[in-house]
Write a protein that holds these residues in place. Sequence first.
Motif, PDB file in Angstrom:
ATOM      1  N   ARG A 229     -13.972  75.441  20.598  1.00  0.00           N
ATOM      2  CA  ARG A 229     -13.164  74.288  21.009  1.00  0.00           C
ATOM      3  C   ARG A 229     -13.819  72.976  20.568  1.00  0.00           C
ATOM      4  NH1 ARG A 229     -11.005  75.326  27.212  1.00  0.00           N
ATOM      5  NH2 ARG A 229      -9.854  77.270  26.805  1.00  0.00           N
ATOM      6  N   ARG A 230     -15.110  72.911  20.662  1.00  0.00           N
ATOM      7  CA  ARG A 230     -15.805  71.675  20.324  1.00  0.00           C
ATOM      8  C   ARG A 230     -15.749  71.401  18.826  1.00  0.00           C
ATOM      9  NH1 ARG A 230     -20.814  72.438  24.709  1.00  0.00           N
ATOM     10  NH2 ARG A 230     -19.442  72.101  26.523  1.00  0.00           N
ATOM     11  N   LEU A 231     -15.907  72.434  18.044  1.00  0.00           N
ATOM     12  CA  LEU A 231     -15.784  72.250  16.595  1.00  0.00           C
ATOM     13  C   LEU A 231     -14.344  71.948  16.202  1.00  0.00           C
ATOM     14  CD1 LEU A 231     -18.184  75.017  15.219  1.00  0.00           C
ATOM     15  CD2 LEU A 231     -18.596  72.550  15.428  1.00  0.00           C
ATOM     16  N   ALA A 232     -13.383  72.518  16.948  1.00  0.00           N
ATOM     17  CA  ALA A 232     -11.976  72.212  16.683  1.00  0.00           C
ATOM     18  C   ALA A 232     -11.694  70.739  16.959  1.00  0.00           C
ATOM     19  CB  ALA A 232     -11.066  73.096  17.530  1.00  0.00           C
ATOM     20  N   LEU A 233     -12.263  70.213  18.047  1.00  0.00           N
ATOM     21  CA  LEU A 233     -12.111  68.782  18.357  1.00  0.00           C
ATOM     22  C   LEU A 233     -12.704  67.936  17.238  1.00  0.00           C
ATOM     23  CD1 LEU A 233     -11.362  66.536  20.428  1.00  0.00           C
ATOM     24  CD2 LEU A 233     -13.703  66.749  21.301  1.00  0.00           C
ATOM     25  N   ALA A 234     -13.896  68.308  16.774  1.00  0.00           N
ATOM     26  CA  ALA A 234     -14.525  67.565  15.679  1.00  0.00           C
ATOM     27  C   ALA A 234     -13.679  67.651  14.414  1.00  0.00           C
ATOM     28  CB  ALA A 234     -15.932  68.117  15.414  1.00  0.00           C
ATOM     29  N   GLY A 235     -13.101  68.821  14.158  1.00  0.00           N
ATOM     30  CA  GLY A 235     -12.265  68.979  12.972  1.00  0.00           C
ATOM     31  C   GLY A 235     -11.013  68.123  13.030  1.00  0.00           C
ATOM     32  N   ILE A 236     -10.369  68.077  14.194  1.00  0.00           N
ATOM     33  CA  ILE A 236      -9.175  67.224  14.355  1.00  0.00           C
ATOM     34  C   ILE A 236      -9.547  65.764  14.145  1.00  0.00           C
ATOM     35  CG2 ILE A 236      -7.452  66.406  16.007  1.00  0.00           C
ATOM     36  CD1 ILE A 236      -7.556  69.223  17.273  1.00  0.00           C
ATOM     37  N   GLY A 237     -10.675  65.355  14.734  1.00  0.00           N
ATOM     38  CA  GLY A 237     -11.120  63.971  14.559  1.00  0.00           C
ATOM     39  C   GLY A 237     -11.431  63.643  13.117  1.00  0.00           C
ATOM     40  N   ALA A 238     -12.104  64.565  12.416  1.00  0.00           N
ATOM     41  CA  ALA A 238     -12.460  64.331  11.014  1.00  0.00           C
ATOM     42  C   ALA A 238     -11.223  64.244  10.139  1.00  0.00           C
ATOM     43  CB  ALA A 238     -13.388  65.447  10.527  1.00  0.00           C
ATOM     44  N   ALA A 280     -18.092  63.611  19.508  1.00  0.00           N
ATOM     45  CA  ALA A 280     -18.108  64.406  20.741  1.00  0.00           C
ATOM     46  C   ALA A 280     -18.140  65.893  20.425  1.00  0.00           C
ATOM     47  CB  ALA A 280     -16.896  64.062  21.601  1.00  0.00           C
ATOM     48  N   GLY A 281     -17.286  66.307  19.513  1.00  0.00           N
ATOM     49  CA  GLY A 281     -17.229  67.725  19.177  1.00  0.00           C
ATOM     50  C   GLY A 281     -18.541  68.235  18.609  1.00  0.00           C
ATOM     51  N   LEU A 282     -19.163  67.442  17.743  1.00  0.00           N
ATOM     52  CA  LEU A 282     -20.396  67.888  17.091  1.00  0.00           C
ATOM     53  C   LEU A 282     -21.581  67.913  18.056  1.00  0.00           C
ATOM     54  CD1 LEU A 282     -20.161  66.152  13.593  1.00  0.00           C
ATOM     55  CD2 LEU A 282     -19.710  68.547  14.170  1.00  0.00           C
TER      56      LEU A 282
END
Length: 449
Positions: A229-238, A280-282
Amino acid sequence: MTTQTKRLSRAEQVHAATPPSRNRVVDFLRAAAITVVVLGHWTIVAVDPRTGIEPHGVLDHAPWTHPLTWVFQVMPIFFLVGGYSNAISWRSARKKDQTYGAWLRTRLRRLGIPLLPLLIIWLIICWVAIGLGAPLSTMQLASQMALIPTWFLAAYLMVIVFAPLTLVTWERFGWWSVIIGLVLAAVVDLISIGLDNSLIGYANYVLVWVSVHQLGYAWLDGRLAGTARRLALAGIGALGLALLVGLGPYPVSMITSGADEISNSNPTRITMAFLGMVQAGLVLAFEPALNRALQRPRLWLLTVLVNQRIMSWFLWHLTAMVGLAQLLLALGGIGLVEPLTTVWWLTRPLWCLVLLAITAVFVLIFGRFESPKPDPRPAPPIWKPVAAAICCVGGVAVLASVGLVGAQGVNGYWPVLVLAGMVAFGVLRMPWDRPRTPRAEQTDQPAVP
């Protein structure tokens, strides 16, 4: 017992005194973020022996540094950990039947009291310097540079004022509260950029930072549990950030640069929300590893020590830099070299060490204001701390933008507005205040009880 053994003993004591329920990563991220901010400011600002202080000299003259701001613009981290901490604080207040007025007054005391010495001293410096013949332009730039940190306090205080409402919104609507905030921020940017009206864009100081603040709620409530989930959040942000910068009007630099027509940070743009998602995700993806590392007593002690005086480091680090720069310029530029040269880059570590020592003196002197005494007064009516917050936000927002000096001289009414608001609306406990009840208001606790 040797000095090293004594330090280790102290570290072990602090480690043992920390409740197991405390999330040490929250404190570490706060301490790490302030370290990046301080070192970043000391590096970005160029002091040219011929032209003087250049607030964004490195960014203005070295475009290759702009992508690095995606790492060094860490203000989203402060709002992430702020959301985590403020949710715990407000939920605790609700369980204790503490009123919103008492809770907000406590938060204002914690943030506002350390600010007052900085404002008062700079007000005196400007009056004295101009009285002795210092150019208005020099003092305007100096005061503006020194008071840049206050923009964060303005934004953060606004987020705190709305924190109980945004927490309820999160508890009821979950991720939709974040999505709606992003949509509204996008609308503000569309209107602001389309009309070339930065004033409208300042609404995003609330919308964008509240959205990032909500990520802290998600972290606390387990809605960001798991690396996936955290990497998914970082991916959406990126992805969002890449589209906005690549196809939209937004510049690469996440810190204001004179070379860009639009700033991502002044006023705050929606790009900062997506940057917050990336960061946040990273960082949360590394939470388990960070938590294990923070079980080491010495690293945890360092984290605690930074957090205990974090406001003082943040508020005074640019005063140290401006003071040193003006002194060296007054001495004919002694010790200064042309910015961005090889010698300049090689001397940055020494420059930072000198500024670290100067700032440490300020922290030793003014750090005591970060530990206000418990306030035994009864809870105030809601309107009083809200009015005090408005005075503080309004005053420091202007100071962060234009400094203390204008074309006609010292603009003393802005720091006076902050001080008067805190006195008139009961944030500061004055000698004539007498408690009417023995029940004491709780104060914010340091990193370790």
